[in-house]
Write a protein that holds these residues in place. Structure first.
Motif, PDB file in Angstrom:
ATOM      1  N   MET A 296       6.552 -13.155  31.846  1.00  0.00           N
ATOM      2  CA  MET A 296       5.217 -13.267  31.720  1.00  0.00           C
ATOM      3  C   MET A 296       4.395 -12.231  31.992  1.00  0.00           C
ATOM      4  SD  MET A 296       2.707 -15.860  33.199  1.00  0.00           S
ATOM      5  CE  MET A 296       4.124 -16.081  34.851  1.00  0.00           C
ATOM      6  N   PRO A 297       3.349 -11.105  31.486  1.00  0.00           N
ATOM      7  CA  PRO A 297       2.505 -10.243  32.347  1.00  0.00           C
ATOM      8  C   PRO A 297       2.297 -10.447  33.650  1.00  0.00           C
ATOM      9  CG  PRO A 297       2.596 -10.201  30.118  1.00  0.00           C
ATOM     10  CD  PRO A 297       3.235 -11.693  30.299  1.00  0.00           C
ATOM     11  N   ALA A 298       2.090  -9.565  34.301  1.00  0.00           N
ATOM     12  CA  ALA A 298       1.218 -10.048  35.602  1.00  0.00           C
ATOM     13  C   ALA A 298       0.174  -9.820  35.938  1.00  0.00           C
ATOM     14  CB  ALA A 298       2.442  -9.156  36.970  1.00  0.00           C
ATOM     15  N   ARG A 299      -0.791 -10.764  36.529  1.00  0.00           N
ATOM     16  CA  ARG A 299      -2.182  -9.928  35.881  1.00  0.00           C
ATOM     17  C   ARG A 299      -2.696  -8.395  37.073  1.00  0.00           C
ATOM     18  NH1 ARG A 299      -4.670 -13.135  33.137  1.00  0.00           N
ATOM     19  NH2 ARG A 299      -4.081 -15.250  33.532  1.00  0.00           N
ATOM     20  N   LEU A 300      -2.688  -7.777  36.135  1.00  0.00           N
ATOM     21  CA  LEU A 300      -3.220  -6.721  36.173  1.00  0.00           C
ATOM     22  C   LEU A 300      -4.932  -6.303  36.896  1.00  0.00           C
ATOM     23  CD1 LEU A 300      -2.897  -4.893  32.283  1.00  0.00           C
ATOM     24  CD2 LEU A 300      -1.578  -4.762  34.246  1.00  0.00           C
ATOM     25  N   ARG A 301      -4.999  -5.023  37.959  1.00  0.00           N
ATOM     26  CA  ARG A 301      -5.657  -4.903  38.566  1.00  0.00           C
ATOM     27  C   ARG A 301      -7.178  -3.561  37.647  1.00  0.00           C
ATOM     28  NH1 ARG A 301      -3.730  -4.993  44.637  1.00  0.00           N
ATOM     29  NH2 ARG A 301      -3.839  -7.127  44.167  1.00  0.00           N
ATOM     30  N   PRO A 302      -8.443  -4.040  37.450  1.00  0.00           N
ATOM     31  CA  PRO A 302      -9.281  -2.929  36.792  1.00  0.00           C
ATOM     32  C   PRO A 302      -8.707  -1.670  37.892  1.00  0.00           C
ATOM     33  CG  PRO A 302     -10.657  -4.723  37.397  1.00  0.00           C
ATOM     34  CD  PRO A 302      -9.271  -4.688  38.059  1.00  0.00           C
ATOM     35  N   ALA A 303      -8.892  -0.416  37.894  1.00  0.00           N
ATOM     36  CA  ALA A 303      -8.615   0.874  38.079  1.00  0.00           C
ATOM     37  C   ALA A 303     -10.565   1.225  38.620  1.00  0.00           C
ATOM     38  CB  ALA A 303      -8.194   2.275  36.909  1.00  0.00           C
ATOM     39  N   ASP A 304     -10.071   2.365  39.352  1.00  0.00           N
ATOM     40  CA  ASP A 304     -11.099   2.904  40.074  1.00  0.00           C
ATOM     41  C   ASP A 304     -11.911   3.536  39.287  1.00  0.00           C
ATOM     42  OD1 ASP A 304     -12.513   5.418  41.655  1.00  0.00           O
ATOM     43  OD2 ASP A 304     -12.843   4.241  43.200  1.00  0.00           O
ATOM     44  N   PRO A 305     -13.735   3.128  39.629  1.00  0.00           N
ATOM     45  CA  PRO A 305     -14.508   3.628  38.919  1.00  0.00           C
ATOM     46  C   PRO A 305     -13.926   5.368  38.361  1.00  0.00           C
ATOM     47  CG  PRO A 305     -15.658   2.102  40.188  1.00  0.00           C
ATOM     48  CD  PRO A 305     -14.548   2.080  40.676  1.00  0.00           C
ATOM     49  N   GLU A 306     -14.136   6.068  39.870  1.00  0.00           N
ATOM     50  CA  GLU A 306     -13.976   7.189  39.087  1.00  0.00           C
ATOM     51  C   GLU A 306     -12.759   7.679  38.783  1.00  0.00           C
ATOM     52  OE1 GLU A 306     -13.758  10.992  42.124  1.00  0.00           O
ATOM     53  OE2 GLU A 306     -15.235   9.406  43.045  1.00  0.00           O
TER      54      GLU A 306
ATOM     55  N   ARG B  12      -1.772   5.376  30.380  1.00  0.00           N
ATOM     56  CA  ARG B  12      -1.559   4.508  31.254  1.00  0.00           C
ATOM     57  C   ARG B  12      -3.760   3.565  31.773  1.00  0.00           C
ATOM     58  NH1 ARG B  12       0.287   5.431  36.052  1.00  0.00           N
ATOM     59  NH2 ARG B  12       0.627   7.298  34.739  1.00  0.00           N
ATOM     60  N   VAL B  13      -3.880   4.375  32.612  1.00  0.00           N
ATOM     61  CA  VAL B  13      -4.909   4.266  33.758  1.00  0.00           C
ATOM     62  C   VAL B  13      -6.070   3.585  33.000  1.00  0.00           C
ATOM     63  CG1 VAL B  13      -6.675   5.010  34.638  1.00  0.00           C
ATOM     64  CG2 VAL B  13      -4.610   5.729  35.116  1.00  0.00           C
ATOM     65  N   LEU B  14      -6.400   3.628  31.403  1.00  0.00           N
ATOM     66  CA  LEU B  14      -7.727   3.512  30.931  1.00  0.00           C
ATOM     67  C   LEU B  14      -6.861   1.916  29.900  1.00  0.00           C
ATOM     68  CD1 LEU B  14      -8.966   6.607  29.087  1.00  0.00           C
ATOM     69  CD2 LEU B  14      -9.865   4.814  30.732  1.00  0.00           C
ATOM     70  N   THR B  15      -5.803   2.803  29.622  1.00  0.00           N
ATOM     71  CA  THR B  15      -4.864   0.940  29.210  1.00  0.00           C
ATOM     72  C   THR B  15      -4.712  -0.036  30.342  1.00  0.00           C
ATOM     73  OG1 THR B  15      -3.666   1.908  27.736  1.00  0.00           O
ATOM     74  CG2 THR B  15      -2.660  -0.500  28.836  1.00  0.00           C
ATOM     75  N   LYS B  16      -4.580  -0.293  30.762  1.00  0.00           N
ATOM     76  CA  LYS B  16      -3.677  -1.551  31.638  1.00  0.00           C
ATOM     77  C   LYS B  16      -5.960  -2.003  33.147  1.00  0.00           C
ATOM     78  CE  LYS B  16       0.147  -0.489  33.477  1.00  0.00           C
ATOM     79  NZ  LYS B  16       1.369  -0.192  34.679  1.00  0.00           N
ATOM     80  N   HIS B  17      -6.802  -1.134  32.936  1.00  0.00           N
ATOM     81  CA  HIS B  17      -8.203  -0.729  33.196  1.00  0.00           C
ATOM     82  C   HIS B  17      -8.857  -2.108  32.367  1.00  0.00           C
ATOM     83  CE1 HIS B  17     -11.823  -1.020  34.821  1.00  0.00           C
ATOM     84  NE2 HIS B  17     -12.012  -0.260  33.660  1.00  0.00           N
ATOM     85  N   PHE B  18      -8.310  -1.440  31.068  1.00  0.00           N
ATOM     86  CA  PHE B  18      -8.807  -2.700  30.063  1.00  0.00           C
ATOM     87  C   PHE B  18      -8.886  -3.404  30.209  1.00  0.00           C
ATOM     88  CE2 PHE B  18     -11.508   1.533  28.637  1.00  0.00           C
ATOM     89  CZ  PHE B  18     -12.446   1.452  29.396  1.00  0.00           C
ATOM     90  N   LEU B  19      -6.994  -3.827  29.682  1.00  0.00           N
ATOM     91  CA  LEU B  19      -6.755  -5.106  29.961  1.00  0.00           C
ATOM     92  C   LEU B  19      -7.007  -5.281  31.112  1.00  0.00           C
ATOM     93  CD1 LEU B  19      -2.953  -4.118  28.441  1.00  0.00           C
ATOM     94  CD2 LEU B  19      -4.677  -5.448  27.774  1.00  0.00           C
ATOM     95  N   ALA B  20      -6.787  -5.473  31.696  1.00  0.00           N
ATOM     96  CA  ALA B  20      -7.469  -6.120  33.452  1.00  0.00           C
ATOM     97  C   ALA B  20      -9.152  -7.096  33.100  1.00  0.00           C
ATOM     98  CB  ALA B  20      -7.296  -5.489  34.740  1.00  0.00           C
ATOM     99  N   LEU B  21      -9.539  -6.232  33.164  1.00  0.00           N
ATOM    100  CA  LEU B  21     -11.237  -6.498  32.664  1.00  0.00           C
ATOM    101  C   LEU B  21     -11.317  -7.351  31.045  1.00  0.00           C
ATOM    102  CD1 LEU B  21     -13.342  -3.389  32.523  1.00  0.00           C
ATOM    103  CD2 LEU B  21     -13.022  -4.604  34.142  1.00  0.00           C
ATOM    104  N   LEU B  22     -10.595  -7.483  29.650  1.00  0.00           N
ATOM    105  CA  LEU B  22      -9.952  -8.292  29.923  1.00  0.00           C
ATOM    106  C   LEU B  22      -9.883 -10.222  30.006  1.00  0.00           C
ATOM    107  CD1 LEU B  22     -10.031  -9.637  25.928  1.00  0.00           C
ATOM    108  CD2 LEU B  22      -7.687  -8.603  25.780  1.00  0.00           C
ATOM    109  N   GLU B  23      -8.850 -10.039  30.994  1.00  0.00           N
ATOM    110  CA  GLU B  23      -8.032 -11.248  31.628  1.00  0.00           C
ATOM    111  C   GLU B  23      -9.000 -11.258  32.612  1.00  0.00           C
ATOM    112  OE1 GLU B  23      -3.357 -10.390  32.941  1.00  0.00           O
ATOM    113  OE2 GLU B  23      -4.475  -9.185  33.925  1.00  0.00           O
ATOM    114  N   GLN B  24     -10.155 -10.795  32.661  1.00  0.00           N
ATOM    115  CA  GLN B  24     -11.238 -11.393  33.759  1.00  0.00           C
ATOM    116  C   GLN B  24     -12.626 -12.082  32.794  1.00  0.00           C
ATOM    117  OE1 GLN B  24     -13.201  -8.177  35.408  1.00  0.00           O
ATOM    118  NE2 GLN B  24     -11.531  -8.016  37.566  1.00  0.00           N
ATOM    119  N   ARG B  25     -12.280 -11.523  31.246  1.00  0.00           N
ATOM    120  CA  ARG B  25     -13.453 -11.684  30.335  1.00  0.00           C
ATOM    121  C   ARG B  25     -12.900 -13.006  29.474  1.00  0.00           C
ATOM    122  NH1 ARG B  25     -16.527  -7.635  27.379  1.00  0.00           N
ATOM    123  NH2 ARG B  25     -18.103  -7.816  29.418  1.00  0.00           N
ATOM    124  N   ALA B  26     -11.360 -12.451  29.811  1.00  0.00           N
ATOM    125  CA  ALA B  26     -11.238 -14.288  28.530  1.00  0.00           C
ATOM    126  C   ALA B  26      -9.428 -14.832  29.126  1.00  0.00           C
ATOM    127  CB  ALA B  26     -10.629 -13.359  27.132  1.00  0.00           C
TER     128      ALA B  26
END
Length: 123
Positions: A1-11, A31-45
């Motif tokens: 099971m994939p671990a929960r991801l964290r959004p990246a720093d906005p800068e 890599r940063v953008l992929t993980k960042h947007f997957l983290a946002l998807l985890e939060q939204r869905a």
């Protein structure tokens, strides 16, 4: 099971998006953008019924429904990093990506269009 991801720093996200828009993204930016947007998807869905895979960078389990715990999940979405980032920023729509074959989606609840886009459009 994939671990929960964290959004990246906005800068960091802004810098990576700028390099991407300029046509100069590094592998680290993808890599940063992929993980960042997957983290946002985890939060939204939130949920664990659909696994979203963006090889080789990351995967996330999202969307409420039957919880997946072992083996291949019953619902899988897979795409490349450039497509995922375009979907997340609104530069590409879900129907257009599916129609063009840029997204492979199988199983129930794999239509991610209700959750997209996730962030600011690319520059």
């Amino acid at each position: 099971m994939p671990a929960r991801l964290r959004p990246a720093d906005p800068e960091v996200v802004a810098d990576a998006l700028a390099r991407l828009a300029a046509g100069e993204p590094a592998r680290a930016d993808l890599r940063v953008l992929t993980k960042h947007f997957l983290a946002l998807l985890e939060q939204r869905a939130p949920g664990r019924s659909v696994e979203v895979r963006v090889p080789p960078y990351a995967a996330a389990q999202v969307v409420e429904g039957v919880r997946h715990t072992r083996g291949t999940p019953p619902a899988v979405v897979e795409t490349d990093a450039a497509t995922w980032i375009a979907l997340a920023t609104g530069d590409l729509t879900w129907p257009a990506a599916v129609e063009a074959g840029r997204v492979a989606a199988s199983g129930e609840r794999t239509d991610l269009s209700p959750y997209l886009p996730l962030g600011e459009p690319g520059p």
